[in-house]
Design an enzyme around this catalytic site. Structure first.
Site, PDB file in Angstrom:
ATOM      1  N   ASP A  47       0.835  -1.191   0.000  1.00  0.00           N
ATOM      2  CA  ASP A  47       0.000   0.000   0.000  1.00  0.00           C
ATOM      3  C   ASP A  47       0.878   1.252   0.000  1.00  0.00           C
ATOM      4  O   ASP A  47       1.833   1.352   0.769  1.00  0.00           O
ATOM      5  CB  ASP A  47      -0.897  -0.031   1.247  1.00  0.00           C
ATOM      6  N   GLU A  59       1.640  -0.531  -5.025  1.00  0.00           N
ATOM      7  CA  GLU A  59       0.706   0.543  -5.348  1.00  0.00           C
ATOM      8  C   GLU A  59       1.606   1.761  -5.527  1.00  0.00           C
ATOM      9  O   GLU A  59       2.086   2.333  -4.541  1.00  0.00           O
ATOM     10  CB  GLU A  59      -0.296   0.774  -4.228  1.00  0.00           C
TER      11      GLU A  59
END
Length: 686
Positions: free
Chosen positions: A322, A359
């Site tokens: 993330d 990401e």
């Protein structure tokens, strides 16, 4: 007995050469990196269920360590800064298990033994070329499944249930990418609204599984049983040939700001663990209030140790990181693709072989880094997402309103795996994780149903969530009974799914998109542990049609790849892409850039492949006559009298239902095919 500063956390006793010392009851070595603390103690349970406080008497380079002579497996423990007048109990950053914590007591760390019978478990190790990712939430996917025993719904055990294994394998995906299962906490403002952090991007422990996703029986039995349930889930998925990818959040933690009590890292060494803009203000590259400082070696070590633990002890097959640029910012807060964290991962024999997915953006300066991660990594490709949505949604809305759409140029790049985006980092289209949707944003069905977000259930007056969705409601906002609108929405969903599954790169399907799942227009359901987020397993005919289409597309993709060499799309020499216009001739520059040209043919394959594929894409509002290309290698030699001459193309699938009924029909080179309006049709060429 002598203690040691390494490894961090609770471990069995060993001498300096790594040899175990003679066991002494429940004695363990405890080591904690706490550079902001002068004297650190462990407050812990003993074998007779009493609580004692034991100081860690040794301090080396910020690591407090000592021997705890009575910390049995299953015992709870806390850390305590002996100079803290408030006596705040802190969590061990390396805790393997956490209690859930009652309203009147803090969450505690628990000593676990890690023993588990894997019974010959083996990692599938699916090549990137053959990987199809399926992003899912442990709770949301299984909460309502009628074939899973009620006590296992919404749990790790439920995800490993045979009913789920059958769903995954029949669908054809190869890897389950789970939203965070690290132990996490809810933000204070959610409790006031009666909501929880459903997605889990608020980590409280990087080594401990979230207890709330375990069955009631495991939670009652304690953290060891919770961990065993996680391992059982992984073993079950591996047994079905499925990889397990964990979404991990190392960019920030669940600790709040200076106005809230410390929970772990802030009380142990706030200035080292977190990045600061000034002495009293956290640097925030995540939008979550604090960012871990990956210019600090011990923060890098924390992430590496956690990753290795999940691979070695829990057998996971990879990670999706993330807001990954936050992990790769140097001492000046600048992203660098040669960051020590990235170098260490690449050199680590445990981590280098697993799947690593970035990401590739955060909210700091220079935070958009799609295509800039190094070899060995794949990136979520937001460029692919935006192009696919624009072509099939924004452009279609414009055409419906009598305005021109965009050109084919961007779509061609997306179909080619965004090769130009990844070339500078020395990577192939296999570094592109293609997506149309993810947990964050509209579902596939909602992209075709809503022009604007409808997030009222989140309690933030619809201010949260993105306003730039590139969606199109097809003329009606929200649910409708109009057959024309419903048919058009279904067609667009199929076209988006086809673009995802037929492009070069690695496709990622969001759970539920294969059946047209809706969140009723909520594009930020992070706080919705409700039916808004849960998979509805009562499939109507519309859902079944979408499921059949998705399975068919995956089947065609896998059939095509099975007839290509192992290095297909990894190097330019291992694959080819030939582009043709409606007349069957190579595309011209004018055709690529003319917004009125919306029909494209793509012949793809490999010089060493056994078959080729032909995609005919019609993004216009009308049917188009398309001359099949003369590919220059027609075969008329027939070994068997009843074998059809292979001098053209065989239809394998179409997103247009009427055309799809013509499966196995044959078109010769130079023959005219009528491509239905707004459709994708797939042909095979042997």
């Amino acid at each position: 007995m002598r203690s040691f500063p390494c490894p961090l956390g609770v471990s069995t006793l060993a001498d300096g050469g790594g040899h175990r010392q003679e066991p002494h009851g429940d004695a363990v070595n405890v080591a904690v990196f706490a550079p902001g603390v002068a004297a650190l103690a462990v407050v812990h349970e003993t074998a007779d269920a009493g609580w004692v406080q034991t100081p860690l008497e040794n301090l080396e380079d910020g690591v407090h360590h000592g021997v705890i002579e009575d910390l049995p497996v299953g015992a709870r423990y806390h850390l305590l800064d002996e100079g803290d007048p408030a006596g705040t109990l802190l969590l061990d950053p390396y805790a393997r298990g956490l209690t859930e914590g009652e309203a009147d007591e803090p969450v505690a760390a628990v000593r676990l033994d890690g023993v588990f019978d894997w019974d010959g478990d083996a990692a599938p190790r699916t090549p990137w070329r053959d990987t199809i990712l399926y992003e899912a939430h442990v709770v949301g996917l299984t909460k309502l499944h009628p074939d899973i025993p009620e006590e296992q719904r919404g749990t790790y055990a439920g995800l490993g249930h045979p009913a789920m294994l059958a769903w995954f394998t029949r669908l054809g995906v190869t890897a389950i990418e789970l939203l965070p299962i690290h132990a996490h906490a809810d933000e204070p403002h959610l409790a006031a609204l009666g909501l929880t952090n459903y997605w889990g991007y608020n980590t409280l422990g990087f080594f401990a599984p979230h207890p709330g996703y375990a069955t009631a029986a495991s939670r009652e039995a304690g953290p060891q049983a919770v961990l065993d349930e996680v391992k059982g889930m992984v073993a079950a998925l591996h047994g079905a040939g499925l990889e397990v990818i964990l979404d991990v959040v190392y960019n920030h933690t669940a600790e709040g700001g200076n106005d809230q009590s410390a929970r772990s890292w802030r009380g142990l060494g706030e200035r080292t663990y977190y990045r600061h803009r000034d002495p009293s203000t956290y640097e925030d590259t995540t939008g979550c209030g604090n960012s871990l400082d990956f210019s600090q070696p011990r923060v890098v070590q924390l992430a590496l140790d956690s990753l290795r633990y999940w691979v070695e002890q829990c057998h996971v097959d990879g990670f999706r990181f993330d807001l990954a640029p936050t992990l790769c910012r140097d001492e000046d807060n600048v992203f660098t693709p040669r960051h020590p964290f990235l170098v260490a991962v690449a050199a680590d024999p445990v981590l280098a072989p697993v799947k690593l997915i970035a990401e590739p953006w955060d909210v700091g300066m220079g935070g958009w880094q799609t295509g800039n991660f190094p070899r060995g990594w794949a990136d979520w490709n937001d460029g692919f997402r935006d192009v696919a949505r624009t072509f099939w949604l924004s452009d279609q809305a414009a055409l419906d309103a009598g305005r021109p759409g965009g050109s084919l140029a961007a779509l061609g790049g997306a179909l080619a795996g965004s090769a130009a985006t990844f070339a500078a980092s020395g990577r192939s289209p296999l570094a592109s994780v293609n997506l149309v949707t993810a947990h964050d944003g509209f579902t596939l069905a909602d992209l075709t149903t809503y022009d604007v977000k409808h997030n009222e259930a989140n309690g933030e007056d619809n201010r949260d969530g993105s306003d730039h969705n590139r969606s199109w409601n097809h003329g009606v906002e929200g649910p409708t009974t109009g057959h024309r609108v419903l048919r058009a929405r279904e067609r667009t969903q199929r076209n988006l799914m086809a673009t995802l599954l037929l492009s070069l790169g690695v496709p990622m399907i969001t759970a539920g998109d294969e059946i047209g799942r809706t969140q009723h227009g909520n594009n930020n359901a992070y706080s919705q542990n409700t039916a808004i987020s849960w998979f509805d397993w009562h499939l109507d005919e519309r859902a079944r049609r979408m499921l059949r289409a998705t399975r068919g597309l995956i089947r065609v993709r896998r059939e095509f790849l099975a007839h290509q060499p192992a290095d297909y799309s990894r190097t330019p020499e291992a694959h080819f892409l030939h582009w043709y216009g409606t007349a069957g001739y190579p595309m011209t520059e004018q055709e690529w850039t003319n917004p009125h040209v919306r029909v494209l043919q793509l012949l793809l394959g490999s010089p060493e492949g056994q078959i080729d594929g032909l995609l005919v894409i019609n993004g216009s509002a009308n049917a188009s006559h398309v001359t099949m290309p003369d590919v220059g290698f027609a075969r008329t030699d027939v070994d068997e009298p009843d074998e059809r001459p292979r001098n053209g193309f065989v239809l394998r699938l179409s997103t247009d239902p009427e055309t799809d009924h013509r499966k196995d029909d044959h078109w010769a080179s130079d023959e005219v095919f009528t491509a239905p309006a707004q459709s994708v049709t797939v042909f095979r060429r042997d």
